[in-house]
Motif scaffolding. Sequence first.
Motif, PDB file in Angstrom:
ATOM      1  N   ASP A  61     -52.046 -59.306  42.234  1.00  0.00           N
ATOM      2  CA  ASP A  61     -53.015 -60.263  42.777  1.00  0.00           C
ATOM      3  C   ASP A  61     -52.349 -61.571  43.179  1.00  0.00           C
ATOM      4  O   ASP A  61     -52.757 -62.214  44.146  1.00  0.00           O
ATOM      5  CB  ASP A  61     -54.118 -60.529  41.750  1.00  0.00           C
ATOM      6  CG  ASP A  61     -55.059 -59.352  41.578  1.00  0.00           C
ATOM      7  OD1 ASP A  61     -55.761 -59.307  40.558  1.00  0.00           O
ATOM      8  OD2 ASP A  61     -55.088 -58.471  42.469  1.00  0.00           O
ATOM      9  N   SER A  62     -51.310 -61.951  42.455  1.00  0.00           N
ATOM     10  CA  SER A  62     -50.668 -63.243  42.692  1.00  0.00           C
ATOM     11  C   SER A  62     -49.917 -63.303  44.023  1.00  0.00           C
ATOM     12  O   SER A  62     -49.588 -64.393  44.492  1.00  0.00           O
ATOM     13  CB  SER A  62     -49.704 -63.560  41.547  1.00  0.00           C
ATOM     14  OG  SER A  62     -48.718 -62.550  41.429  1.00  0.00           O
ATOM     15  N   VAL A  63     -49.647 -62.147  44.635  1.00  0.00           N
ATOM     16  CA  VAL A  63     -48.881 -62.146  45.883  1.00  0.00           C
ATOM     17  C   VAL A  63     -49.657 -61.563  47.063  1.00  0.00           C
ATOM     18  O   VAL A  63     -49.168 -61.573  48.190  1.00  0.00           O
ATOM     19  CB  VAL A  63     -47.548 -61.395  45.723  1.00  0.00           C
ATOM     20  CG1 VAL A  63     -46.750 -61.960  44.548  1.00  0.00           C
ATOM     21  CG2 VAL A  63     -47.758 -59.898  45.566  1.00  0.00           C
ATOM     22  N   LYS A  64     -50.855 -61.068  46.811  1.00  0.00           N
ATOM     23  CA  LYS A  64     -51.649 -60.482  47.894  1.00  0.00           C
ATOM     24  C   LYS A  64     -51.882 -61.500  49.002  1.00  0.00           C
ATOM     25  O   LYS A  64     -52.207 -62.648  48.747  1.00  0.00           O
ATOM     26  CB  LYS A  64     -52.990 -59.983  47.356  1.00  0.00           C
ATOM     27  CG  LYS A  64     -52.922 -58.655  46.648  1.00  0.00           C
ATOM     28  CD  LYS A  64     -54.302 -58.219  46.163  1.00  0.00           C
ATOM     29  CE  LYS A  64     -54.209 -56.893  45.438  1.00  0.00           C
ATOM     30  NZ  LYS A  64     -55.525 -56.479  44.884  1.00  0.00           N
ATOM     31  N   GLY A  65     -51.684 -61.064  50.237  1.00  0.00           N
ATOM     32  CA  GLY A  65     -51.872 -61.948  51.371  1.00  0.00           C
ATOM     33  C   GLY A  65     -50.643 -62.766  51.721  1.00  0.00           C
ATOM     34  O   GLY A  65     -50.600 -63.402  52.784  1.00  0.00           O
ATOM     35  N   ARG A  66     -49.651 -62.775  50.836  1.00  0.00           N
ATOM     36  CA  ARG A  66     -48.430 -63.545  51.090  1.00  0.00           C
ATOM     37  C   ARG A  66     -47.201 -62.635  51.202  1.00  0.00           C
ATOM     38  O   ARG A  66     -46.296 -62.915  51.987  1.00  0.00           O
ATOM     39  CB  ARG A  66     -48.193 -64.558  49.967  1.00  0.00           C
ATOM     40  CG  ARG A  66     -49.305 -65.568  49.794  1.00  0.00           C
ATOM     41  CD  ARG A  66     -48.899 -66.670  48.800  1.00  0.00           C
ATOM     42  NE  ARG A  66     -48.655 -66.141  47.456  1.00  0.00           N
ATOM     43  CZ  ARG A  66     -47.506 -66.317  46.805  1.00  0.00           C
ATOM     44  NH1 ARG A  66     -46.499 -66.971  47.359  1.00  0.00           N
ATOM     45  NH2 ARG A  66     -47.369 -65.833  45.578  1.00  0.00           N
TER      46      ARG A  66
END
Length: 122
Positions: A61-66
């Motif tokens: 979740d901490s890296v989703k979209g990045r």
Amino acid sequence: QAQLVESGGGSVQAGGSLRLSCAASGYMSGTYSVGWFRQAPGKEREAVAAIERRGITTYADSVKGRFTISQDIAESVIYLQMNNLKPEDTATYFCASSRLRGQLWFGALDKWGQGTLVTVSS
């Protein structure tokens, strides 16, 4: 002997980008996923992203979209494109093979490389 070798780490400012590469060599019997995990000093290992041979991806979740994980099957290379980096992304990043797929991949690591250091300054 199967081997995973990471490259592409470095130092960037917050908001910057890096692309990590993982070159896989040798026959990896029983590998269902290849992914990236990271470990910051004094912290536990954390799963980042994984990809199955058929192209299905999994992200923390901490890296989703990045972050975006991809693979070049012909060249046996796995990539991790990291955009909009944050200081909390600072860690050593490891490429690893797994005997499981999907969200379970991190629980069945088989082999991993020596890691590549990513440092993000604010």
